[in-house]
Design a protein around this motif. Structure first.
Motif, PDB file in Angstrom:
ATOM      1  N   ARG A  39       0.773  -1.148  -0.160  1.00  0.00           N
ATOM      2  CA  ARG A  39      -0.226  -0.001  -0.129  1.00  0.00           C
ATOM      3  C   ARG A  39       0.922   1.326   0.225  1.00  0.00           C
ATOM      4  N   ASP A  40       0.317   2.535  -0.367  1.00  0.00           N
ATOM      5  CA  ASP A  40       0.992   3.648  -0.590  1.00  0.00           C
ATOM      6  C   ASP A  40       1.450   4.052   1.082  1.00  0.00           C
ATOM      7  N   PRO A  41       2.706   4.315   1.381  1.00  0.00           N
ATOM      8  CA  PRO A  41       3.011   4.518   2.631  1.00  0.00           C
ATOM      9  C   PRO A  41       2.298   5.852   3.143  1.00  0.00           C
ATOM     10  N   ARG A  42       1.990   6.818   2.379  1.00  0.00           N
ATOM     11  CA  ARG A  42       1.466   8.002   3.016  1.00  0.00           C
ATOM     12  C   ARG A  42      -0.117   7.736   3.352  1.00  0.00           C
ATOM     13  N   GLU A  43      -0.830   6.724   2.796  1.00  0.00           N
ATOM     14  CA  GLU A  43      -2.229   6.538   3.058  1.00  0.00           C
ATOM     15  C   GLU A  43      -2.060   5.673   4.509  1.00  0.00           C
ATOM     16  N   LEU A  44      -1.132   4.890   4.573  1.00  0.00           N
ATOM     17  CA  LEU A  44      -0.977   4.112   5.835  1.00  0.00           C
ATOM     18  C   LEU A  44      -0.468   5.004   6.829  1.00  0.00           C
ATOM     19  N   ALA A  45       0.144   5.964   6.605  1.00  0.00           N
ATOM     20  CA  ALA A  45       0.599   6.856   7.880  1.00  0.00           C
ATOM     21  C   ALA A  45      -0.666   7.906   8.206  1.00  0.00           C
ATOM     22  N   GLU A  46      -1.458   8.288   7.212  1.00  0.00           N
ATOM     23  CA  GLU A  46      -2.506   8.836   7.661  1.00  0.00           C
ATOM     24  C   GLU A  46      -3.534   7.999   8.300  1.00  0.00           C
ATOM     25  N   GLU A  47      -3.518   6.730   7.962  1.00  0.00           N
ATOM     26  CA  GLU A  47      -4.707   5.641   8.729  1.00  0.00           C
ATOM     27  C   GLU A  47      -4.148   5.556  10.161  1.00  0.00           C
ATOM     28  N   TYR A  48      -2.681   5.661  10.417  1.00  0.00           N
ATOM     29  CA  TYR A  48      -2.186   5.489  11.757  1.00  0.00           C
ATOM     30  C   TYR A  48      -2.145   6.863  12.389  1.00  0.00           C
ATOM     31  N   GLY A  49      -2.560   7.723  12.080  1.00  0.00           N
ATOM     32  CA  GLY A  49      -2.905   8.998  12.391  1.00  0.00           C
ATOM     33  C   GLY A  49      -1.818  10.231  12.436  1.00  0.00           C
ATOM     34  N   TYR A  50      -0.823   9.789  11.487  1.00  0.00           N
ATOM     35  CA  TYR A  50       0.352  10.929  11.274  1.00  0.00           C
ATOM     36  C   TYR A  50      -0.124  11.731  10.331  1.00  0.00           C
ATOM     37  N   THR A  51       0.188  13.222  10.648  1.00  0.00           N
ATOM     38  CA  THR A  51       0.093  14.123   9.761  1.00  0.00           C
ATOM     39  C   THR A  51       1.245  13.953   8.720  1.00  0.00           C
ATOM     40  N   LEU A  52       0.885  14.705   7.582  1.00  0.00           N
ATOM     41  CA  LEU A  52       1.937  14.759   6.376  1.00  0.00           C
ATOM     42  C   LEU A  52       3.251  15.169   6.855  1.00  0.00           C
ATOM     43  N   ALA A  53       3.191  16.256   7.842  1.00  0.00           N
ATOM     44  CA  ALA A  53       4.668  16.599   8.514  1.00  0.00           C
ATOM     45  C   ALA A  53       5.334  15.671   9.102  1.00  0.00           C
ATOM     46  N   GLU A  54       4.255  14.924  10.115  1.00  0.00           N
ATOM     47  CA  GLU A  54       5.004  13.848  10.751  1.00  0.00           C
ATOM     48  C   GLU A  54       5.747  12.767   9.914  1.00  0.00           C
ATOM     49  N   TRP A  55       4.943  12.329   8.971  1.00  0.00           N
ATOM     50  CA  TRP A  55       5.248  11.190   7.898  1.00  0.00           C
ATOM     51  C   TRP A  55       6.474  11.593   7.259  1.00  0.00           C
ATOM     52  N   GLU A  56       6.684  13.080   6.793  1.00  0.00           N
ATOM     53  CA  GLU A  56       7.743  13.353   6.257  1.00  0.00           C
ATOM     54  C   GLU A  56       9.116  13.303   7.019  1.00  0.00           C
ATOM     55  N   LYS A  57       8.922  13.763   8.171  1.00  0.00           N
ATOM     56  CA  LYS A  57      10.029  13.578   9.230  1.00  0.00           C
ATOM     57  C   LYS A  57      10.401  12.067   9.728  1.00  0.00           C
ATOM     58  N   LEU A  58       9.264  11.484   9.728  1.00  0.00           N
ATOM     59  CA  LEU A  58       9.398   9.984  10.172  1.00  0.00           C
ATOM     60  C   LEU A  58       9.872   8.936   9.051  1.00  0.00           C
ATOM     61  N   LYS A  59       9.632   9.186   7.927  1.00  0.00           N
ATOM     62  CA  LYS A  59      10.384   8.433   6.705  1.00  0.00           C
ATOM     63  C   LYS A  59      11.813   8.696   6.473  1.00  0.00           C
ATOM     64  N   ALA A  60      12.253  10.015   7.020  1.00  0.00           N
ATOM     65  CA  ALA A  60      13.742  10.231   6.957  1.00  0.00           C
ATOM     66  C   ALA A  60      14.382  10.130   8.022  1.00  0.00           C
ATOM     67  N   TYR A  61      13.972   9.362   9.278  1.00  0.00           N
ATOM     68  CA  TYR A  61      14.603   9.263  10.686  1.00  0.00           C
ATOM     69  C   TYR A  61      15.266   8.004  10.698  1.00  0.00           C
ATOM     70  N   GLU A  62      16.710   7.842  10.620  1.00  0.00           N
ATOM     71  CA  GLU A  62      17.360   6.591  10.442  1.00  0.00           C
ATOM     72  C   GLU A  62      16.884   5.404  11.339  1.00  0.00           C
ATOM     73  N   PRO A  63      16.738   5.642  12.714  1.00  0.00           N
ATOM     74  CA  PRO A  63      16.027   4.464  13.174  1.00  0.00           C
ATOM     75  C   PRO A  63      14.774   3.873  12.708  1.00  0.00           C
ATOM     76  N   PHE A  64      13.863   4.585  12.214  1.00  0.00           N
ATOM     77  CA  PHE A  64      12.663   4.263  11.689  1.00  0.00           C
ATOM     78  C   PHE A  64      13.073   3.599  10.309  1.00  0.00           C
TER      79      PHE A  64
END
Length: 76
Positions: free
Chosen positions: A25-50
């Protein structure tokens, strides 16, 4: 250097990591379903431990053949 998001990797739902690792599935859609804002998702997907957590899960799924079986089932 990436900035640390306000969300700790330990706070990320394991099922979210698993669904991202499946790669179906599209990662952005999944992030939204799990309650992450677009800004949070952008930071999270670039965060090395994640990134490492998702990559480790992908490797685990590949090693056990789960991703191959899932993709085969979807194509059938």
């Amino acid at each position: 250097m990436t900035t640390k998001p306000n969300i700790a990797v330990l706070d990320v739902h394991p099922k979210f990591v698993l669904e991202l690792a499946y790669g179906i599935r599209d990662p952005r859609e999944l992030a939204e379903e799990y309650g992450y804002t677009l800004a949070e998702w952008e930071k999270l997907k670039a965060y090395e431990p994640f990134i490492k957590a998702v990559d480790a899960r992908k490797a685990e799924l590949t090693a056990t053949g789960v991703t191959f079986r899932m993709k085969s089932a979807m194509m059938a």
